[in-house]
Design a protein around this motif. Sequence first.
Motif: not given
Length: 69
Positions: A1-18
């Motif tokens: 599981m890529l927790l760091n990438l998921k955290a960065a996505m949450a911080i920057k509000k980047i979606s899975v769709v993007a």
Amino acid sequence: MLLNLKAAMAIKKISVVAIAQLIGATEKTVNNKLNGVTDFTVPEAIAIRNNLFPEYDLCYLFTPAQEAV
């Protein structure tokens, strides 16, 4: 599981769709990659980092979390 990438996505509000649109994949494929079912390719990882998270180190974003024993 890529927790760091998921955290960065949450911080920057980047979606899975993007991310899916960026790498030309489906949302399901990206979710599988984020959850460690399959791996991002090196070109996908570089594209994600360069386009969405240039302030982060590539290894930081794409190093899988250690599983609890």
